[in-house]
Design an enzyme around this catalytic site. Structure first.
Site, PDB file in Angstrom:
ATOM      1  N   HIS A 284       0.823  -1.218   0.000  1.00  0.00           N
ATOM      2  CA  HIS A 284       0.000   0.000   0.000  1.00  0.00           C
ATOM      3  C   HIS A 284       0.859   1.271   0.000  1.00  0.00           C
ATOM      4  CE1 HIS A 284      -3.761  -2.232   0.671  1.00  0.00           C
ATOM      5  NE2 HIS A 284      -3.046  -2.998   1.471  1.00  0.00           N
TER       6      HIS A 284
ATOM      7  N   ASN B  20     -10.144  -3.166   2.087  1.00  0.00           N
ATOM      8  CA  ASN B  20      -9.734  -3.234   0.687  1.00  0.00           C
ATOM      9  C   ASN B  20     -10.925  -3.025  -0.229  1.00  0.00           C
ATOM     10  OD1 ASN B  20      -6.993  -3.728   1.111  1.00  0.00           O
ATOM     11  ND2 ASN B  20      -7.234  -5.950   1.128  1.00  0.00           N
TER      12      ASN B  20
ATOM     13  N   TYR C 289       0.441  -4.466  11.598  1.00  0.00           N
ATOM     14  CA  TYR C 289       0.234  -3.114  11.095  1.00  0.00           C
ATOM     15  C   TYR C 289       0.778  -2.066  12.077  1.00  0.00           C
ATOM     16  CZ  TYR C 289      -2.646  -4.428   7.094  1.00  0.00           C
ATOM     17  OH  TYR C 289      -3.083  -4.926   5.898  1.00  0.00           O
TER      18      TYR C 289
END
Length: 737
Positions: free
Chosen positions: A113, A186, A400
């Site tokens: 990303h 997403n 993350y």
């Protein structure tokens, strides 16, 4: 030592611009005459987040240049040196600071990303959901909270193009009154893997080949398809990526999904499972693969510009927020495990309940400070939501957050303005790189030095503190997964059956193109074998494009059981089965030349403006064009703005204009290319004569629009609502490339 500004030939050349004789101006004197730009951002109503960010915004207009320590600088053009040609001096603290800061401007980009665009906005609640959740922003209809959204591609680096075939990220940060809540989703409702432990393997496989780092921003290479061919659980997501969903028309026309299953928890500590959805108010739309490839070369920032331009124009992107609530009874009747991230819940079985709407109404002031530094983490939850036992989600909650600690320089990334919550922060964490706060008092608990503050807060209804939803767990410690995760072919078949005929054809082409770039034959054969287990006709079509012939055994694989009895698919999974799509925010190339009919041009422009469609006037040259009774301004040239950057093409007639365009190769290319990509191609008045100079001579009935301006624009709007002229597909295949 000369510390002044040396006069140059450039100074003489710009002197007349200042309205005087040759002097020794500083270049900043010139740009001080440039008026400040106007932005739609200034008219946007402030949210709590934007007010907070105001404390960190710096306005440089009208301010003296200083060092980072606030010292005003007299000369920013030359390094301090001995004589005019002598060595530079180490004592030039300004030059050293400037270069050192420049050397450190780049931070590690996201592993995935990396290529993204973002926008500020707000979320408004439609209806109270307090019966299922304590989430503060879903309690009272009409309540609004600030949000920031970042859209992205998965595979490519920061400099990769926008329009590659890829999954897109759709990450939303809610700045709630109880802290930051992130939905890190997403554009596709499922993912390639079931367990987070495989995430490094998947990313390594989809990234460019390790020996030469190509291809960039694409999955059409051996390592990706090798992984897929050996990992049947990835097949469902691949079906989505190879369909039109893999090449969206814009971020504004893209759905968003949480992918993972979460829990909603109410005041009584009762929990239900949930999947989150974003439904674009602008409708769903995609590109055609050949068109997407051409845009990659023509305008690699296509999606980024579209998002920015739509907000600046006041055509604010909007997405309705929906939830699929799954009770224990629902789970038992679905027939698959909702904790498996490679599975979706059919909307025709459990409908999406729309509970609010998000509006993106302000562009960032600084891309790096906001869009690049924003940190989304699935671990960011607030009271009213909790994690499920989804094994992919469980790993994401660590990974993350950990990657942001690495990327943004340590544990204090939450103090970066764009990441700060709008509520006060109090804890015992101290020090570390980039600590911004000056915190007084003891940094441990319990303590008697400060009355044991800060203290815990009990959960609602008495307080508001977060506590995890309690549930009974028991099992053998082992590395294993549930047998309910073992079936991999029913859901890809559900998706394929849900598509329209032209969407199926586009998917077949997607598989054929990607596998055609795979060098190793055995990898192609393994993928074709997997396709045969989903749908025989699909496998035969793809195999034929690769000179592979299916065996009798492959042609007779058992048909997967239908998901929830849906033998004909679920219409919600198709981009175009729902009928007309909204067209506000679309763009039309209006092609003119000197002599174009002014009345026709005015009629077309006004009708398109009424539908909030941008009419881009283009001509053989940029600038003033003389129409039949006045002038117009071409914002771009015909060769500079090809049809791939527009949703439709309109040629404006007029004797001289048509005569010019008939011999203009770029104009004829616009016509042919727009036709090839199934776009509405229109001719007002005698502009239809241009058609006879191309390979489309005699094909006026093939989805072309011809007539006077009013008739043409009315038909154009109706056709644009279908997104493309799909019936033209068979003819396009017979035309020259």
């Amino acid at each position: 030592m000369n510390t002044g500004t040396k006069k140059t030939a450039l100074d003489d050349s710009i002197a007349p611009l200042l309205g005087g004789a040759a002097v020794e101006p500083h270049y900043s004197d010139l740009i001080s005459h440039v008026p400040p730009s106007k932005s739609a951002n200034s008219s946007v109503q402030a949210t709590e987040k934007s007010k907070q960010l105001d404390h960190f915004r710096v306005e440089n207009a009208g301010q003296p240049l200083t060092t980072s320590h606030g010292v005003k600088i007299a000369n920013n053009q030359q390094t301090l040196r001995v004589g005019e040609t002598g060595p530079a001096l180490m004592e030039d603290f300004h030059a050293i600071e400037k270069l050192a800061a420049f050397d450190r401007e780049r931070i590690p980009e996201r592993v995935v990303h990396a290529r993204g665009s973002g926008a500020h906005g707000y979320f408004e609640c439609y209806k109270s959901m307090k019966h299922v959740t304590k989430l503060s922003f879903l309690q009272n209809p009409g309540d609004k909270i600030p949000v920031f959204v970042r859209f992205s591609t998965v595979q490519g680096f920061r400099g990769s193009p926008d329009t590659v075939r890829d999954v897109r990220g759709f990450a939303t940060k809610f700045y709630t009154e109880e802290g930051n809540f992130d939905i890190v989703g997403n554009s596709i409702p499922v993912f390639f893997i079931q367990d987070a432990i495989k995430f490094p393997d998947f990313v390594h496989a989809v990234k460019p080949e390790p020996h030469n780092e190509v291809p960039q921003g694409q999955s059409a290479h051996d390592t990706f398809w090798d992984f897929i061919s050996l990992q049947p659980e990835s097949l469902h997501t691949v079906f989505w990526a190879m369909s039109d969903r893999g090449i969206p028309r814009s971020y504004r026309t893209m759905e968003g999904f949480s992918v993972n299953t979460y829990k909603l928890v109410n005041d009584q500590d009762k929990a239900v499972h949930v999947k989150f959805h974003w439904k674009p108010v602008q409708g769903k739309a995609s590109l055609i693969w050949d068109e997407a490839q051409l845009i990659t070369g023509r305008d690699p920032d296509f999606h980024r510009k579209d998002l920015w331009d739509s907000i600046e124009a006041g055509l604010f992107p909007q997405f309705e927020f929906g939830v699929q609530i799954v009770t224990e009874e629902d789970e038992r009747r679905l027939g698959f495990d909702i904790l498996d991230a490679t599975k979706l819940i059919p909307e025709s079985v459990i409908p999406v309940e729309i509970v609010g709407k998000m509006t993106l109404n302000r562009n960032p002031d600084n891309f790096f400070a906001e869009t690049e530094q924003i940190a989304f983490c699935p671990a960011n939850i607030v009271p009213g939501v909790d994690f499920s036992n989804d094994p992919l989600l469980q790993g994401r909650t660590f990974s993350y957050t950990d990657t942001q600690r690495h990327r943004l320089g340590g544990p204090n990334f939450t103090e970066i303005p764009i990441n700060r919550p709008v509520v006060p922060v109090h804890h015992h964490q101290r020090d570390g790189m980039h600590q911004m706060n000056i915190v007084k008092g003891p940094n441990y608990e319990p303590n008697s030095m400060a009355g044991n503050w800060p203290r815990e807060t009990p959960p609602k209804p008495h307080g508001g503190g977060f506590h995890s939803h309690a549930m009974m767990l028991a099992g053998m410690k082992n590395r294993h997964h549930s047998p309910s995760f073992d079936e991999h072919f029913s859901q890809p078949r559900l998706y394929y059956l849900s598509l329209t005929d032209f969407e199926k054809e586009n998917m077949r082409s997607g598989f054929s193109f990607e596998l055609g770039k795979v060098q190793k034959t055995h990898i192609r054969q393994r993928v074709v074998d997997l396709l045969a287990r989903v749908d025989t006709d699909l496998a035969i079509a793809v195999a034929a494009s690769l000179s592979i012939e299916l065996t009798d055994s492959q042609k007779n694989y058992p048909v997967p059981d239908p998901v929830c009895g849906l033998t004909k698919g679920d219409p919600a999974l198709s981009l175009y089965s729902s009928g007309d799509v909204p067209i506000a925010g679309r763009r039309v190339n209006v092609i003119v030349s000197d002599g174009a009919c002014a009345d026709s041009l005015k009629t077309v422009e006004e009708a398109l403006k009424k539908e909030h469609i941008t009419a881009d006037i283009i001509a053989p040259r940029v600038g003033t064009i003389h129409t039949s009774s006045g002038t117009t301004t071409a914002s771009d040239s015909i060769c500079g703005r090809p049809s791939v950057l527009a949703d439709a093409v309109v040629f404006i007639g007029g004797d001289q204009s048509t005569k010019t365009l008939k011999v203009n190769g770029d104009a004829k290319h616009q016509l042919m290319e727009g036709f090839k990509h199934l776009k509405p191609v229109c001719f007002v008045g005698n502009a239809v004569e241009i058609l006879d100079e191309t390979d489309l001579k005699g094909k006026r009935d093939e989805g072309l629009i011809v007539g006077d301006a009013a008739t043409v624009v009315e038909q154009l709007i109706n056709v644009m609502k279908k997104h493309r002229v799909w019936d033209r597909t068979p003819l396009v295949k017979t035309l020259p490339a």
